[in-house]
Enzyme design. Structure first.
Site, PDB file in Angstrom:
ATOM      1  N   THR A  94      16.500   4.990   3.736  1.00 47.92           N
ATOM      2  CA  THR A  94      16.826   4.691   5.131  1.00 47.92           C
ATOM      3  C   THR A  94      17.470   3.321   5.264  1.00 47.92           C
ATOM      4  OG1 THR A  94      14.901   5.994   5.755  1.00 47.92           O
ATOM      5  CG2 THR A  94      15.845   4.598   7.463  1.00 47.92           C
ATOM      6  N   ILE A 123      21.576  -3.233  13.081  1.00 50.44           N
ATOM      7  CA  ILE A 123      21.361  -4.156  14.195  1.00 50.44           C
ATOM      8  C   ILE A 123      20.067  -4.928  13.970  1.00 50.44           C
ATOM      9  CG2 ILE A 123      20.854  -4.298  16.683  1.00 50.44           C
ATOM     10  CD1 ILE A 123      22.748  -1.959  17.086  1.00 50.44           C
ATOM     11  N   HIS A 145      17.357  -6.324  15.879  1.00 52.06           N
ATOM     12  CA  HIS A 145      16.881  -6.162  17.251  1.00 52.06           C
ATOM     13  C   HIS A 145      16.017  -7.328  17.693  1.00 52.06           C
ATOM     14  CE1 HIS A 145      18.079  -1.939  17.336  1.00 52.06           C
ATOM     15  NE2 HIS A 145      17.532  -1.773  16.164  1.00 52.06           N
ATOM     16  N   CYS A 182      41.437  -2.999   0.631  1.00 57.03           N
ATOM     17  CA  CYS A 182      41.032  -2.776   2.011  1.00 57.03           C
ATOM     18  C   CYS A 182      39.905  -3.717   2.408  1.00 57.03           C
ATOM     19  CB  CYS A 182      40.575  -1.330   2.205  1.00 57.03           C
ATOM     20  SG  CYS A 182      41.828  -0.106   1.811  1.00 57.03           S
TER      21      CYS A 182
END
Lengths: 482, 408
Positions: A52, A59, A61, A412
């Site tokens: 995970t 983010i 949090h 890239c």
């Protein structure tokens, strides 16, 4: 400092074994490495942070929307603050973009003041309700029809890969034994310790900490508890080209209602935009993307930010988070079995990990471990993967020392030969192309390896001695690259 | 510097050579690859040079030939392994390489950065992300000089380049089990399809899309769906090669702030290859992804003349630029900017469509005033048709944008 393989079955007994080297497990291992303890970190996959922890919204949090008074709320708040400090110490890219919650209808609009109140109760004091006019001034490219919003100035974006690797690296540098490719299938008592056994061998430890994420429910049952069941919840995300970065300045958050959670649009620390996540409960974890999932994301993304229709898409990915039937973290310490469960971390592991680690260290007393701080703690400095200006290919000092830092291989993403070489022989070296991607950004750009895969594969073949054909087969790379 | 050329592929190399021939003295050609030559370096098939070099050459030989031509040209310096960092500060260009970062001040800038194929990720194909998924480019770069062992391959796309992929895969022992295109027919020329198909021709599954790819470490299978029928099938395979659907490598012109064309997705250019900012030019597959090398070479010769003219008289005065836009089912036109100019110095226009089109007419108008009409049949996606430029002199300088439509 060597990463041990199961072959090296130690007769020694570890004080603590941490099951799961995701971001939370690695944070716990690192926390414990500060003390005079023998710690083992066990990971079933071939790399740290490969579950995970590598496929999420990236983010950091503030925790403004957690349930006040919950364990998650408290640990997330603490974790957020500690992570900002930690990131600047070890070189994890973080950017305080801030966020705006956008209300798209009356029902959502009516929830905004409640969100501000909840935030205050969670200790996040700087939320500000804003009018429609103010919203469009902040984010002029938003689709029409917004009713208003809330500013969350502290919400930030971070690199999830660097975070996990930094934590695990510091753990290893300070004596934690990392076992990769080491699934734990059986646990049984063995003298004063427990044996954690699987197909690759077994490890003995007095105390076991279960941070097994998607498998944490199963491990909890192995200890005779079974306090929660993991529902794998898949979230798909679409990555837009870096050229679309300037469409927004902040993370654009949905206002959750009982009916739907909504999707967010966020800049990434690497300069892209992501749209997502979906939320689909599965029977078995799967990180496959789906056509309906991606179509739904496009539909919602275009509604929130119509200009996305003219932008190029780079890629899509999916992560699976561990949802449980409970609304809070499942962190329990059991004295009798000398077992600490760190389960049900839901979707806030990255942000809360340093708070969780601190909390778990505090629970060791319950399971009979006395903490004695070590006099020294070795730190690491991670290669910077964020803002282009700080990358190796523009660093004249680095290039002067070694011209390979000026030889860009992945165009890239501006990754140099030197950085790829470093990733192949770090403290926890890359052992797969995915591992290399996470450590350097290579292959992650708009061409997805069209230009650079061959050159990179050649570099890997040379470093590892593995023939190209084996590499493309997906064979595991050499166990250590020393 | 008088001219800085970004990209040492056929376009950049020939432009440099031509500029030198015209007497321009300080020309540098920059390429981020370890060697000059561009895309042809990786294309093993003998399809190069037929038109522009009067020879039949394999890609690497063609690349070497053009590189030598440019290298030997007076006033030309080719710098490889060097990456453009930023050109938004034009006339100052920031670069980096194995010796460190440096800046170059140049009077004219030519973007010749070419194009790339659309990879799996950008096509939003569902499924896992195992190894064994390639584009023609990544496959051909990998395959240079090294034989790869067999396996079963599915080629996605049926453009000219897809048939090159077919040959490459076979040369390295893979069995091509399927070639899949969403369109109702292949998009190459009959002769190429026949030659590449070879004795054991491969069936092109038309009207078929790729739904998903499955596989843990390595590709295991691909799921296809008939667009009309909705019928699905799973094909076991080890390689999935995404081919064609070329898009320009236009990051740098975009960040430099020149106008971009929504159709081509490259910089907007007029028939003199000029971008919206004075002194900046663009040519080759960056402005029309992708044409064959000889078309790019044609661009190169013309853009060199345009740059030479610019260097002689850098301030041409007010230059009226009118957009040339296309409407569906047309996809793009190149050049896509009209400037007042003699039609004699205007080459043909290239037109592309989104879908296969049968018999029809192309209609050119300006503010509902018809300028030109021509019959253009057999549009096929990813393959250009030429539109003659006779109508450019009828465009009114003080009028609005030029519109190109297609009617069956």
């Amino acid at each position: 400092m060597m990463i041990r393989k199961a072959r090296d079955i130690m007769a020694e007994v570890f004080d603590v074994a941490v099951i799961g080297a995701g971001v939370v497990g690695s944070a716990i291992a690192r926390e414990l490495a500060q003390y005079d303890l023998k710690v083992a970190l066990l990971e079933k996959r071939s790399d740290v942070g490969a579950g995970t922890s590598k496929a999420n919204t990236a983010i950091l949090h503030t925790g403004f929307d957690t349930i006040p008074g919950s364990l998650e709320g408290g640990l997330l708040s603490r974790g957020y603050a500690r992570m900002l400090t930690y990131a600047s110490e070890v070189g994890i890219p973080v950017e305080r973009t801030g966020a705006v919650l956008v209300a798209w209808d009356e029902a959502q609009y009516r929830r905004l003041s409640g969100i501000c109140d909840t935030a205050k109760r969670n200790g996040v004091m700087d939320l500000e309700e804003i009018s429609k006019e103010q919203l469009y001034e902040l984010e002029p490219r938003l689709g029409v029809g917004a009713w208003g919003g809330v500013r969350v100035p502290g919400e930030s974006i971070i690199c999830p890969f660097t975070t996990t690797i930094a934590l695990a690296t510091e753990a290893v540098l300070n004596g934690v034994r990392l076992y990769l490719d080491f699934p734990v299938e059986r646990i049984f008592p063995e003298g004063i310790a427990k044996a954690l056994a699987g197909p690759r061998g077994s490890v003995l430890a007095k105390v076991v900490i279960n941070v097994a994420g998607l498998q944490s429910g199963r491990v909890d049952s192995m200890f005779g508890f079974g306090r929660f069941a993991i529902t794998p919840r898949r979230g798909e995300l679409i990555v837009f080209d870096k050229l679309s970065r300037s469409l927004i300045s902040r993370i654009i958050l949905p206002v959750p209602t009982p009916i739907s959670k909504g999707v967010l649009i966020s800049p990434t620390i690497f300069g892209n935009l992501i749209v997502g996540p979906t939320a689909e409960d599965l029977a078995e974890p799967s990180t496959a993307t789906t056509a309906p999932g991606m179509q739904e994301l496009l539909k919602r993304g275009y509604r929130i930010l119509p200009a996305l229709r003219n932008e190029s898409i780079t890629n899509a990915y999916a992560g699976v988070r561990a949802a449980t039937e409970h609304k809070d973290y499942q962190i329990h310490a059991d004295q009798a079995t000398r077992y600490i469960c760190v389960g049900g971390i839901r979707s806030t592991g990255l942000s809360a990990c340093l708070g969780i680690a601190e909390h778990v260290a505090g629970l060791l007393d319950t399971v009979g471990i006395k903490l004695k701080r070590k006099p020294e703690f070795r730190r690491t400095l991670m290669p910077y993967l964020g803002n282009v200006e700080r990358r190796a290919f523009l660093n004249d000092d680095q290039i002067r020392r070694d011209g390979d830092y000026g030889r860009v291989v992945c165009h890239c993403e501006r990754v140099s030969r030197g950085e790829i070489r470093d990733a192949l022989c770090g403290t926890i070296p890359a052992r797969s192309f995915d591992g290399l991607r996470r450590r350097t950004r290579c292959l992650q750009g708009r061409c997805q390896g069209s230009h650079c895969f061959a050159a990179i594969a050649e570099m890997v073949s040379k470093e590892t001695g593995m023939p190209l054909t084996d590499l493309i087969e997906g064979a595991s790379w050499r166990e250590t690259l020393e | 510097m008088d001219v800085c050329v970004i990209g040492a592929g056929p376009t950049g190399l020939v432009a440099a050579h031509e500029l030198s021939r015209l007497g321009v003295s300080r020309i540098c050609v920059v390429d981020r690859e370890p060697a000059a030559g561009g895309m042809p370096r990786h294309c093993p098939h003998p399809v190069f040079g037929i038109v522009d070099q009067r020879r039949v050459l394999r890609g690497p030989s063609y690349a070497k030939r053009l590189t030598e031509m440019a290298r030997r040209s007076k006033g030309v310096e080719i710098i490889t392994e060097t990456t453009l960092v930023a050109s938004s500060g034009f006339p100052e260009i920031a670069l980096t390489g194995p010796e460190g970062t440096f800046r170059v001040c140049t009077r004219a800038l030519l973007y010749a950065t070419g194009c790339r194929e659309t990879p799996r990720g950008a096509r939003l194909i569902a499924g896992n992300r195992p190894l064994g998924i390639f584009t023609t480019e990544s496959l051909q770069r990998l395959a240079v000089g090294k034989p790869l062992l067999g396996g079963r391959a599915v080629i996605v796309g049926a453009e000219t380049v897809s048939f090159s992929t077919l040959r490459t895969l076979r040369a390295f022992g893979a069995e091509v089990v399927s070639m899949v295109t969403e369109h109702p027919r292949h998009q190459t020329y009959g002769v190429i399809r026949a030659l590449a198909g070879g004795l054991s021709g491969v069936r092109v599954l038309t009207g078929t899309r790729v739904v998903s790819i499955a596989g843990a470490q390595r590709v295991e299978s691909v799921e296809l769906e008939g667009i009309e029928t909705g019928q699905r099938r799973v094909i076991d395979c080890d390689w999935v090669v995404f081919t064609g659907e070329f898009v320009p490598e236009s990051e740098h012109p975009s960040t430099a702030g020149v106008d971009m064309d929504l159709g081509t997705r490259g910089p907007r250019v007029d028939s003199q290859f000029r971008c919206s900012k004075d002194g900046i030019f663009a040519a080759g597959n960056l402005i029309h992804a992708a044409e064959m090398a000889h078309v790019c070479v044609g661009d190169a010769k013309r853009v060199a003349r345009a740059i030479h003219q610019f260097l002689q008289s850098p301030s041409p005065g007010e230059r009226r630029r009118l957009s040339i836009t296309v409407s569906s089912p047309l996809a793009w036109v190149c050049p896509n900017v009209w400037v007042p100019i003699q039609s004699a110095s205007c080459r043909y226009f290239l037109l592309r469509s989104h879908t296969c089109l049968g018999q029809g007419r192309v209609m050119i108008s300006q503010e509902n005033r018809a300028l030109w009409e021509a019959r253009l049949d057999c549009f096929v996606p990813n393959r250009s048709l030429k539109l003659s430029s006779g109508w450019v002199t009828s465009v009114r300088e003080d009028g609005g944008p030029v519109q190109i439509d297609w009617r069956s």
